[in-house]
Write an enzyme that holds these catalytic residues in place. Structure first.
Site, short mmCIF file in Angstrom:
data_model
loop_
_atom_site.label_atom_id
_atom_site.label_comp_id
_atom_site.label_asym_id
_atom_site.label_seq_id
_atom_site.Cartn_x
_atom_site.Cartn_y
_atom_site.Cartn_z
N SER A 67 56.84 41.96 34.48
CA SER A 67 56.39 40.59 34.19
C SER A 67 57.10 39.57 35.07
CB SER A 67 56.66 40.26 32.72
OG SER A 67 56.01 41.16 31.87
N1 SAH Z 1 58.23 44.79 29.63
C1 SAH Z 1 57.85 44.99 31.02
C2 SAH Z 1 56.40 44.73 31.27
C3 SAH Z 1 55.58 45.81 30.71
S1 SAH Z 1 53.89 45.82 31.20
C4 SAH Z 1 58.75 44.17 31.91
O1 SAH Z 1 59.92 44.09 31.63
O2 SAH Z 1 58.33 43.65 32.93
C5 SAH Z 1 53.20 46.43 29.70
C6 SAH Z 1 53.51 47.85 29.34
O3 SAH Z 1 52.86 48.10 28.10
C7 SAH Z 1 52.96 48.91 30.31
O4 SAH Z 1 54.00 49.71 30.76
C8 SAH Z 1 51.96 49.70 29.46
O5 SAH Z 1 51.94 51.08 29.76
C9 SAH Z 1 52.49 49.45 28.06
N2 SAH Z 1 51.52 49.66 26.96
C10 SAH Z 1 50.19 49.41 26.95
N3 SAH Z 1 49.66 49.73 25.75
C11 SAH Z 1 50.69 50.20 24.98
C12 SAH Z 1 50.77 50.71 23.65
N4 SAH Z 1 49.71 50.81 22.86
N5 SAH Z 1 51.99 51.10 23.20
C13 SAH Z 1 53.10 51.01 23.99
N6 SAH Z 1 53.08 50.55 25.27
C14 SAH Z 1 51.89 50.14 25.75
#
Ligand code: SAH
Length: 219
Positions: A67
């Site tokens: 992010s």
């Molecule tokens: N927190 C991260 C950004 C993550 S992007 C940062 O520090 O930048 C969002 C993440 O959510 C992705 O890795 C994706 O695989 C995960 N995701 C999507 N659907 C999900 C679900 N149902 N349960 C857990 N993780 C999920």
């Protein structure tokens, strides 16, 4: 060589905090300290090292992203966590570990961080990367169900957008706890939900763009 490179990253990180985060109104001193402390360049792919501190999300492979720094800081501030206290531990749940950057930021703000990632490869890499942090627990699962064994939480931060708020997450908030979550499909709103003694109070914060929450959220 290593030292001068580290210096270089420290300088870039300081200007990230001042220009992207403080200048946009983030004031929570614990959040600012955490953003100053976590080496974001250790969480991005090697080919993007030069952009590790830029004002943007970046791809991390498998169609996922790290992010934008401002969004990480803003969501962390919106949690309004109580001050860390080992006697009455502040507990946070994160859904969507991804590369683990937000997890590392939260690990300085809370006594205990539980984080769920649905993609096995990402969960594994993040677990290895954060293995030095004793207060972080990562699980590979669908975050829709939350983490009932570790509930209730002072804060829940969700980094993938479901079409509607998963009811288990609302149920796993403490009274006074807050859920920060992007909601929607094409158009998403970042929502803050606070649990009171007998209700949940919903607030729309800002339009955002996150990857979709996969799994049960789509059923
Ligand atoms: N927190 C991260 C950004 C993550 S992007 C940062 O520090 O930048 C969002 C993440 O959510 C992705 O890795 C994706 O695989 C995960 N995701 C999507 N659907 C999900 C679900 N149902 N349960 C857990 N993780 C999920």
């Amino acid at each position: 060589m290593t030292e001068s490179t580290d210096d270089n990253y420290s300088r870039k990180r300081e200007s990230m905090v001042v220009e992207q985060i403080e200048r946009r109104g983030i004031r929570d001193s614990a959040v600012l300290a955490s953003m100053r402390a976590i080496p974001r360049h250790r969480f991005v792919p090697k080919k993007d090292l030069a952009r590790a501190y830029s004002d943007t999300p970046l791809p991390i492979g498998l169609d996922q992203t790290i992010s934008q720094p401002y969004i990480v800081a803003r969501m962390s501030e919106m949690l309004q966590l109580p001050r860390k206290n080992p006697r009455n531990p502040v507990r946070v749940l994160e859904i969507g570990t991804g590369c683990g950057y937000q997890t590392a930021v939260l690990a300085r703000l809370a006594d205990l961080v539980y984080s769920i990632e649905v993609i096995p490869d990402l969960a594994k890499t993040a677990t290895e990367r954060l293995s030095g942090l004793q207060n972080v627990h990562i699980r590979c699962a669908d975050g829709f169900a939350g983490w009932p064994d570790a509930a209730p939480f002072d804060g829940i931060l969700v980094a993938a957008a479901p079409p509607k708020i998963p009811p288990p997450l609302l149920a796993q908030l403490k009274v006074g706890g807050r859920l920060i979550i992007p909601v929607g499909t094409d158009q998403q709103q970042l929502m803050a939900v606070e649990r009171t003694a007998d209700d949940w109070i919903y607030e729309q914060a800002l339009p955002v763009r996150f990857v979709p929450m996969v799994g049960q959220a789509r059923e």
